[in-house]
Scaffold this motif. Structure first.
Motif, short mmCIF file in Angstrom:
data_model
loop_
_atom_site.label_atom_id
_atom_site.label_comp_id
_atom_site.label_asym_id
_atom_site.label_seq_id
_atom_site.Cartn_x
_atom_site.Cartn_y
_atom_site.Cartn_z
N ASP A 369 0.81 -1.22 0.00
CA ASP A 369 0.00 0.00 0.00
C ASP A 369 0.84 1.26 0.00
OD1 ASP A 369 0.96 -0.16 2.57
OD2 ASP A 369 -0.97 0.11 3.56
N ARG A 370 2.17 1.13 0.18
CA ARG A 370 3.06 2.29 0.12
C ARG A 370 3.72 2.42 -1.25
NH1 ARG A 370 2.16 6.16 2.44
NH2 ARG A 370 4.31 6.88 2.70
N LEU A 371 3.62 1.38 -2.07
CA LEU A 371 4.26 1.41 -3.38
C LEU A 371 3.71 2.53 -4.27
CD1 LEU A 371 6.41 0.06 -5.08
CD2 LEU A 371 4.70 -1.60 -5.84
N PRO A 372 2.40 2.82 -4.28
CA PRO A 372 1.92 3.94 -5.10
C PRO A 372 2.54 5.27 -4.74
CG PRO A 372 0.09 2.53 -4.49
CD PRO A 372 1.28 2.04 -3.71
N ALA A 373 2.87 5.47 -3.46
CA ALA A 373 3.52 6.72 -3.06
C ALA A 373 4.91 6.83 -3.69
CB ALA A 373 3.62 6.80 -1.54
N LEU A 374 5.65 5.72 -3.70
CA LEU A 374 6.96 5.72 -4.36
C LEU A 374 6.81 5.98 -5.85
CD1 LEU A 374 9.96 3.40 -3.89
CD2 LEU A 374 8.89 3.48 -6.13
N GLU A 375 5.82 5.34 -6.47
CA GLU A 375 5.61 5.54 -7.91
C GLU A 375 5.36 7.00 -8.23
OE1 GLU A 375 2.29 3.06 -8.68
OE2 GLU A 375 3.33 1.19 -8.24
N GLU A 376 4.53 7.65 -7.43
CA GLU A 376 4.20 9.05 -7.69
C GLU A 376 5.41 9.95 -7.49
OE1 GLU A 376 2.51 12.48 -8.74
OE2 GLU A 376 1.73 10.45 -9.08
N VAL A 378 8.72 9.07 -7.73
CA VAL A 378 9.77 8.82 -8.72
C VAL A 378 9.30 9.14 -10.14
CG1 VAL A 378 11.28 7.07 -9.74
CG2 VAL A 378 10.90 7.09 -7.26
N PHE A 379 8.20 8.52 -10.55
CA PHE A 379 7.76 8.65 -11.94
C PHE A 379 6.87 9.87 -12.18
CE2 PHE A 379 8.51 4.11 -11.23
CZ PHE A 379 9.33 3.80 -12.30
N GLY A 380 6.16 10.32 -11.13
CA GLY A 380 5.25 11.43 -11.31
C GLY A 380 5.84 12.78 -11.00
N ALA A 381 6.58 12.89 -9.88
CA ALA A 381 7.12 14.18 -9.46
C ALA A 381 8.52 14.42 -10.01
CB ALA A 381 7.14 14.26 -7.93
N ALA A 382 9.45 13.48 -9.79
CA ALA A 382 10.83 13.68 -10.24
C ALA A 382 10.97 13.54 -11.75
CB ALA A 382 11.75 12.70 -9.53
N LYS A 383 10.33 12.56 -12.34
CA LYS A 383 10.32 12.33 -13.79
C LYS A 383 11.71 12.30 -14.42
CE LYS A 383 5.82 14.55 -14.44
NZ LYS A 383 5.09 15.65 -15.11
N PRO A 384 12.64 11.50 -13.90
CA PRO A 384 13.94 11.40 -14.59
C PRO A 384 13.76 10.75 -15.96
CG PRO A 384 13.73 9.73 -12.89
CD PRO A 384 12.54 10.61 -12.74
N ARG A 385 14.71 10.99 -16.84
CA ARG A 385 14.63 10.40 -18.18
C ARG A 385 14.72 8.88 -18.12
NH1 ARG A 385 18.81 14.11 -19.81
NH2 ARG A 385 20.11 12.25 -20.17
N THR A 386 15.48 8.38 -17.16
CA THR A 386 15.71 6.94 -17.05
C THR A 386 15.50 6.50 -15.61
OG1 THR A 386 17.33 7.01 -18.84
CG2 THR A 386 17.35 5.06 -17.41
N VAL A 387 14.78 5.42 -15.42
CA VAL A 387 14.60 4.80 -14.11
C VAL A 387 14.92 3.32 -14.24
CG1 VAL A 387 13.02 4.31 -12.20
CG2 VAL A 387 12.78 6.44 -13.49
N ILE A 388 15.83 2.83 -13.40
CA ILE A 388 16.24 1.43 -13.44
C ILE A 388 15.80 0.76 -12.14
CG2 ILE A 388 18.19 -0.16 -13.62
CD1 ILE A 388 19.68 2.30 -14.97
N VAL A 389 15.05 -0.32 -12.27
CA VAL A 389 14.51 -1.02 -11.10
C VAL A 389 14.93 -2.48 -11.17
CG1 VAL A 389 12.43 -1.70 -9.84
CG2 VAL A 389 12.52 0.53 -11.01
N THR A 390 15.50 -3.00 -10.10
CA THR A 390 15.76 -4.43 -9.99
C THR A 390 14.99 -4.99 -8.81
OG1 THR A 390 17.65 -4.47 -8.47
CG2 THR A 390 18.11 -3.97 -10.79
#
Length: 460
Positions: A369-376, A378-390
């Motif tokens: 239930d905390r994963l959506p906060a991370l998504e927002e 990283v991908f929503g607010a910071a919006k880097p050109r590249t995101v690498i997830v392992t």
């Protein structure tokens, strides 16, 4: 909170050499949670006293932690004022050489037992005076505990005074381990590296301590898997007897044990470093950097102008700083490598300028239930050109010996995804935030169960 170290060893001023602090100066240290000061209230041949005083920022402790159960509950507490794991971190920061038993000017004295008087106040004691004596007296200390009176009787706070003839290194390591044991409320996340820390600071004396099980249990906040691992390393012969003939004793780092034969973590870090390099970014961030293993690879790559490491554990950041040599003249430039204390589930403009970011084995430590906060963030607010997830490939878990069906590789994992689940998540991220995703396996792939770990490179 206040720690006093005093000696009547002649000349007592040698204490300054042992601590590597000049008695005529006030020494100041920046910490992730405030500042620490070392000063000498008394310094003469008959008696020398050094005091470590912490000035903790109570607002800084909770800044960025989001909403709470009440408007003041994060702010009105004893953390900035009572001796706790904050003091242990400060001891390690201010007296690291003394804790290691080294002294340039007085090497022989550093290995010699000298008369010591120690005062810690106020100390939160979650337990009785009997517990305090049970912890310190077997180590050679005489114990005096003055409990602070409360409105309805004795409070949970006390002034602890210790006296004995020990080496300064032993004394500091006793305090480093046992202060959090008495308080039981560490300010940072407890993981497998805490077992290593407990062994490093307490192994020389803890294996023979009659209360070692109590100490390990409280130090590791009752994390049963970590406690078993610590006790197995402290007394391996007893652990072998308890587990039965032919049955191996518990060892620390289940995930590391499983993956070590594959050198999977090295494979993972090399792949992530290569993907960051291929992104063409000059400003990169390792989100959840831990002790800086990926950062060590990145500083060797000249294309990265700025390298940022973010982690929620101040202890891990301190070890990353030591690993990278940030405080050494030969280390990387301060403006090139930046370590930040913070959480990934809250917006943080300090790293939002990164062109490429990596989350290496991070997401599985979050509650779903905390994963959506991370998504927002990283991908929503910071919006880097590249995101690498392992993240681990749960399909591959059936191939690990000793890992029961349905179990996770790490006791702190909240989930482990199959390849299909990872692809579904990456697809949703792409649709919601406008990223393309490329999947790959890390490690030798099994024809049916795939590689042991999986990586997704998101680009926009």
């Amino acid at each position: 909170m206040f720690l006093s170290l005093a000696t009547t060893h002649r000349p007592a001023t040698d204490l300054g050499y042992l601590l590597m602090k000049h008695p005529d100066r006030v020494h100041e240290f920046e910490l992730a949670f405030g500042r620490a000061f070392v000063l000498f209230p008394q310094s003469d041949e008959a008696r020398c006293e050094a005091a470590l005083v912490l000035d903790i920022d109570p607002v800084g402790l909770v800044r960025g932690h989001g909403a709470s159960d009440g408007p003041l509950d994060h702010y009105v507490n004893d953390r900035p004022y009572a001796a706790s794991s904050f003091l242990s971190v400060a001891i390690n920061r201010a007296f690291r050489s003394a804790m290691a038993g080294s002294s340039r000017e007085r090497p022989d004295l550093a290995a010699t037992a000298i008369p010591l008087e120690i005062t810690v106040t106020p100390l939160r004691v979650r337990g009785s005076e009997t517990l305090v004596r049970q912890l310190f007296e077997p180590l050679g200390w005489r114990v005096d505990l003055d409990v602070v009176a409360g409105r309805a009787g004795p409070s949970a706070y006390a002034t602890l005074r210790l006296s004995g003839t020990l080496t300064l290194a032993d004394a500091l390591n006793h305090l480093y381990v046992l202060i959090p044991v008495l308080d039981t409320d560490k300010h940072y996340w407890i993981g497998e590296d805490e077992v290593d820390k407990l062994i490093a600071k307490g192994g020389a004396w803890l294996h023979g301590h009659p209360a070692r099980e109590i100490i390990a249990t409280r130090y590791l906040k009752r994390r049963r898997g970590l406690v078993r691992a610590a006790l197995a390393r402290l007394a391996p012969e007893e652990a072998e007897e308890e587990t039965g003939a032919g049955r191996p004793a518990a060892q620390p780092g289940r995930e590391e044990r499983l993956e070590a034969p594959l050198r999977l973590h090295d494979v993972r870090l090399d792949a992530v470093a290569g993907a960051l390099a291929a992104s063409g970014a000059s400003v990169v961030a390792d989100l959840g950097c831990g002790e800086g293993r990926l950062l060590m690879r990145l500083v060797k790559m000249r294309q990265f102008r700025t390298i940022i490491g973010l982690d929620a554990s101040s202890a891990s950041l301190q070890r990353a700083s030591e690993r990278l040599g940030l405080e050494q003249a030969t280390g990387p430039r301060a403006e090139r490598v930046v370590l930040l204390h913070g959480a990934l589930t809250y917006r943080d403009d300090r790293w939002h300028g990164a062109e490429a970011v990596a989350l290496v084995e991070v997401i599985e430590h979050l509650d779903p239930d905390r994963l959506p906060a991370l998504e927002e963030v990283v991908f929503g607010a910071a919006k880097p050109r590249t995101v690498i997830v392992t993240t681990p490939n749960a399909d591959h878990n059936v191939l690990f010996d000793g890992l029961r069906a349905g179990a996770f590789r790490h006791p702190d994992h909240r989930f482990e995804w199959s390849r299909a689940e990872m692809q579904a998540w990456a697809g949703r991220i792409g649709e919601q935030y406008g990223y393309a995703a490329v999947h790959s396996g890390l490690g030798e792939a099994h024809p049916e169960f795939g590689a042991p770990s999986q990586m997704v490179v998101f680009t926009r």
